[in-house]
Design an enzyme around this catalytic site. Structure first.
Site, PDB file in Angstrom:
ATOM      1  N   HIS A 109      15.893  -0.308 -81.761  1.00  0.00           N
ATOM      2  CA  HIS A 109      16.011  -0.684 -83.167  1.00  0.00           C
ATOM      3  C   HIS A 109      16.185   0.620 -83.959  1.00  0.00           C
ATOM      4  O   HIS A 109      15.674   1.663 -83.564  1.00  0.00           O
ATOM      5  CB  HIS A 109      14.710  -1.385 -83.574  1.00  0.00           C
ATOM      6  CG  HIS A 109      14.711  -1.967 -84.944  1.00  0.00           C
ATOM      7  ND1 HIS A 109      14.484  -1.206 -86.066  1.00  0.00           N
ATOM      8  CD2 HIS A 109      14.912  -3.233 -85.385  1.00  0.00           C
ATOM      9  CE1 HIS A 109      14.533  -1.986 -87.137  1.00  0.00           C
ATOM     10  NE2 HIS A 109      14.795  -3.219 -86.752  1.00  0.00           N
ATOM     11  N   ASP A 128       7.666   1.398 -78.977  1.00  0.00           N
ATOM     12  CA  ASP A 128       7.902   0.562 -80.151  1.00  0.00           C
ATOM     13  C   ASP A 128       7.492  -0.854 -79.753  1.00  0.00           C
ATOM     14  O   ASP A 128       8.210  -1.558 -79.043  1.00  0.00           O
ATOM     15  CB  ASP A 128       9.386   0.636 -80.531  1.00  0.00           C
ATOM     16  CG  ASP A 128       9.721  -0.322 -81.666  1.00  0.00           C
ATOM     17  OD1 ASP A 128       8.847  -1.102 -82.082  1.00  0.00           O
ATOM     18  OD2 ASP A 128      10.888  -0.296 -82.115  1.00  0.00           O
ATOM     19  N   GLN A 161       8.052  -5.919 -81.212  1.00  0.00           N
ATOM     20  CA  GLN A 161       8.339  -7.259 -80.675  1.00  0.00           C
ATOM     21  C   GLN A 161       7.458  -7.615 -79.485  1.00  0.00           C
ATOM     22  O   GLN A 161       7.430  -8.778 -79.073  1.00  0.00           O
ATOM     23  CB  GLN A 161       9.820  -7.368 -80.264  1.00  0.00           C
ATOM     24  CG  GLN A 161      10.814  -7.130 -81.395  1.00  0.00           C
ATOM     25  CD  GLN A 161      10.773  -8.229 -82.475  1.00  0.00           C
ATOM     26  OE1 GLN A 161      10.210  -9.313 -82.274  1.00  0.00           O
ATOM     27  NE2 GLN A 161      11.366  -7.950 -83.622  1.00  0.00           N
ATOM     28  N   LYS A 209       5.088  -9.486 -88.104  1.00  0.00           N
ATOM     29  CA  LYS A 209       5.784 -10.180 -87.011  1.00  0.00           C
ATOM     30  C   LYS A 209       4.793 -10.903 -86.106  1.00  0.00           C
ATOM     31  O   LYS A 209       5.169 -11.458 -85.082  1.00  0.00           O
ATOM     32  CB  LYS A 209       6.597  -9.180 -86.188  1.00  0.00           C
ATOM     33  CG  LYS A 209       7.755  -8.541 -86.961  1.00  0.00           C
ATOM     34  CD  LYS A 209       8.518  -7.585 -86.074  1.00  0.00           C
ATOM     35  CE  LYS A 209       9.410  -6.634 -86.834  1.00  0.00           C
ATOM     36  NZ  LYS A 209      10.530  -7.249 -87.512  1.00  0.00           N
ATOM     37  N   CYS A 239      19.872  -4.455 -86.864  1.00  0.00           N
ATOM     38  CA  CYS A 239      19.339  -3.079 -86.927  1.00  0.00           C
ATOM     39  C   CYS A 239      19.314  -2.428 -85.550  1.00  0.00           C
ATOM     40  O   CYS A 239      18.382  -1.675 -85.225  1.00  0.00           O
ATOM     41  CB  CYS A 239      17.940  -3.043 -87.542  1.00  0.00           C
ATOM     42  SG  CYS A 239      17.894  -3.683 -89.209  1.00  0.00           S
TER      43      CYS A 239
HETATM   44  N1  C6P Z   1      13.066  -5.905 -86.578  1.00  0.00           N
HETATM   45  C1  C6P Z   1      14.493  -7.858 -86.814  1.00  0.00           C
HETATM   46  O1  C6P Z   1      14.993  -8.795 -87.449  1.00  0.00           O
HETATM   47  P1  C6P Z   1       9.346  -3.098 -89.614  1.00  0.00           P
HETATM   48  O2  C6P Z   1      10.564  -3.373 -90.427  1.00  0.00           O
HETATM   49  O3  C6P Z   1       8.838  -1.704 -89.842  1.00  0.00           O
HETATM   50  O4  C6P Z   1       8.299  -4.128 -89.740  1.00  0.00           O
HETATM   51  O5  C6P Z   1       9.808  -3.210 -88.079  1.00  0.00           O
HETATM   52  C2  C6P Z   1      10.855  -2.413 -87.617  1.00  0.00           C
HETATM   53  C3  C6P Z   1      11.200  -2.760 -86.197  1.00  0.00           C
HETATM   54  C4  C6P Z   1      10.986  -1.832 -85.205  1.00  0.00           C
HETATM   55  N2  C6P Z   1      11.239  -2.114 -83.913  1.00  0.00           N
HETATM   56  C5  C6P Z   1      11.699  -3.305 -83.542  1.00  0.00           C
HETATM   57  C6  C6P Z   1      11.926  -3.580 -82.093  1.00  0.00           C
HETATM   58  C7  C6P Z   1      11.949  -4.294 -84.495  1.00  0.00           C
HETATM   59  O6  C6P Z   1      12.409  -5.479 -84.103  1.00  0.00           O
HETATM   60  C8  C6P Z   1      11.711  -4.012 -85.866  1.00  0.00           C
HETATM   61  C9  C6P Z   1      12.044  -5.033 -86.917  1.00  0.00           C
HETATM   62  C10 C6P Z   1      13.438  -7.000 -87.470  1.00  0.00           C
HETATM   63  O7  C6P Z   1      14.808  -7.637 -85.654  1.00  0.00           O
HETATM   64  C11 C6P Z   1      13.865  -6.565 -88.827  1.00  0.00           C
HETATM   65  S1  C6P Z   1      15.245  -5.480 -88.812  1.00  0.00           S
END
Ligand code: C6P
Length: 432
Positions: A148, A225, A228, A251, A389
């Site tokens: 991401h 990371d 997910q 999430k 993203c």
């Molecule tokens: N992915 C998606 O629709 P934040 O925005 O900081 O809460 O999370 C960022 C992020 C980092 N790593 C992974 C693997 C992610 O999936 C995400 C967020 C969302 O896939 C929003 S772009």
């Protein structure tokens, strides 16, 4: 490359041609569970909402909403500053949430849990407070092609600012990592491996235990990371033995505006602060300052107190469901969704690894993902379209965008059927 892109059978053969598709039964009373989520009980364009964008953010159950409301109604005060009753209650609630997070990911020392705004800020914290002081020319940061942007751009910036080099673990045809390529890209020059635990596009779960072991042998640190993975299965920091883990509360049924950085305590101790301000200091003079203990050294300013309390309530809710049962149900529902969707005419599914779950990326031939998503919205179905993203990954899939359905604990096989019917209707409507 088109990793594991599978073309579906013609619609005449729908259901008959594909694999046997058995509807999974949720391990909890799903009707009762859905009653906990007020947002699910509304109509969108006159149709019952089918919310399938859970990788972006999940809906919030009543106990989480109530915990946040209750905090503001009864306990609201700033933390770590006030000696009065209310301030003590607020501090206690905030710190209790930290301990809950620590227990949830099996971290023995809650001092190693830093509250951030989300996974993105947690990763940036490491990229600035560790990366800017520890990297230099000749050093390498290893990421993967499925990152991401939140686990990519901070490292691109750190590499640019320090002269370090960014290297990539490539992907296989089926959208999994070419783990054997580690021999080439993980070297004595690697200072940090920053890798996504579970892909937000393909749902792939990476073999992070092996990656950590290999990195350790070469003296490299590992940041996972977990944005997910932490919402979807038991992530055990002690077992994984990673150095850093980043994830977001929103999430995993929690509020927006709160996330977590786990860091190995001795690393956090040795790192410079990320941001300056109140809370993160020990002593300040006109000329200089000394820093607070961890984790507060990294929590400059008034923190996201109510959100942390809400995250604590989300963890309680997830633990009641059971992370093992969540993992199991997500696998079953994903298998069901793949089975149903793979039988739709003109539909290409991406990433077919058996270990992947919850996120399903696809394209309908002749229809731009944005159009598909917009037309599904007319059916009350919320799915995401775009590069999610993760542009290097989308590029490797050989497309500019995909549509993604992503699942969570309140989704049902009937909702998957509605998605399939919606896609069929779009196809018929557009005549593709
Ligand atoms: N992915 C998606 O629709 P934040 O925005 O900081 O809460 O999370 C960022 C992020 C980092 N790593 C992974 C693997 C992610 O999936 C995400 C967020 C969302 O896939 C929003 S772009």
């Amino acid at each position: 490359m088109t990793p594991a892109a599978t073309k579906a059978a013609p619609s005449e053969d729908r259901r008959a041609a594909g694999p046997a598709v058995t509807k999974p039964v949720s391990p909890w009373d799903i009707k009762k569970l859905r009653r906990d989520f007020p947002a699910l009980h509304q109509k969108i364009h006159g149709k019952p909402l089918i919310y399938l964008d859970n990788a972006a953010t999940t809906q919030k159950p009543r106990p989480v909403i109530d915990a946040v409301t209750r905090f503001y109604e009864l306990d609201n005060a700033n933390v770590h500053r006030a000696i009065y009753e209310l301030g003590e209650r607020a501090t206690q609630a905030y710190e209790a949430a930290r301990q809950k997070v620590a227990a949830f990911i099996n971290v023995p020392d809650w001092h190693s849990i830093v509250f951030t705004r989300g996974a993105t800020e947690a990763i940036n914290l490491v990229a600035y407070a560790w990366g800017r002081y520890s990297l230099g020319p000749g050093d390498e940061i290893l990421v993967t092609e499925m990152e991401h942007h939140s686990n990519l751009i901070p490292w691109q910036l750190a590499a640019r600012d320090t002269g370090a080099t960014l290297r990539y673990v490539p992907l296989k045809e089926n959208g999994t990592l070419q783990i054997e390529a580690l021999d080439d890209v993980l070297t004595a020059r690697t200072k940090l491996v920053a890798v996504v635990h579970k892909s937000n596009v393909l749902g792939t779960v990476n073999p992070v235990r092996e990656i950590v072991q290999r990195a350790r042998e070469l003296g490299a640190l590992v940041l996972l990371d977990g944005a997910q993975s932490v919402p979807h299965f038991q992530v055990n920091v002690q077992e994984l033995d990673c150095d850093f883990l980043a994830f977001s509360g929103h999430k995993m049924l929690g509020p927006t505006g709160v996330g977590v950085l786990y860091g190995r305590p001795e690393l956090l101790e040795s790192m410079e602060p990320f941001q300056g301000g109140g809370e993160m200091i020990s002593m300040v003079s006109m000329e200089q300052a000394t820093w607070n203990d961890i984790p507060w050294k990294f929590e400059a300013g008034t923190p996201n107190i109510a959100q942390a309390v809400g995250l604590g309530a989300a963890i309680d809710y997830l633990e009641k469901l059971g992370m093992d049962r969540i993992e199991d149900y997500m696998h079953q529902l994903t298998d069901y969704a793949r089975g149903v969707l793979s039988q739709l005419q003109g539909l290409t599914l991406y990433g077919q690894d058996s270990n992947s779950s919850s996120a399903i990326a696809f394209n309908l031939e002749g229809v731009h993902p944005h159009d598909l998503s917009q037309l599904l919205d007319q059916e009350g179905i919320a799915v995401r379209a775009g590069h999610h993203c993760a542009q290097p990954l989308t590029h490797r899939l050989g497309v500019s965008a995909t549509t993604r359905a992503s699942l969570y604990v309140y989704n049902t096989p009937d909702e998957i059927d509605r998605l399939a019917e919606g896609i069929e209707r779009v196809r018929t409507f557009l005549g593709v």
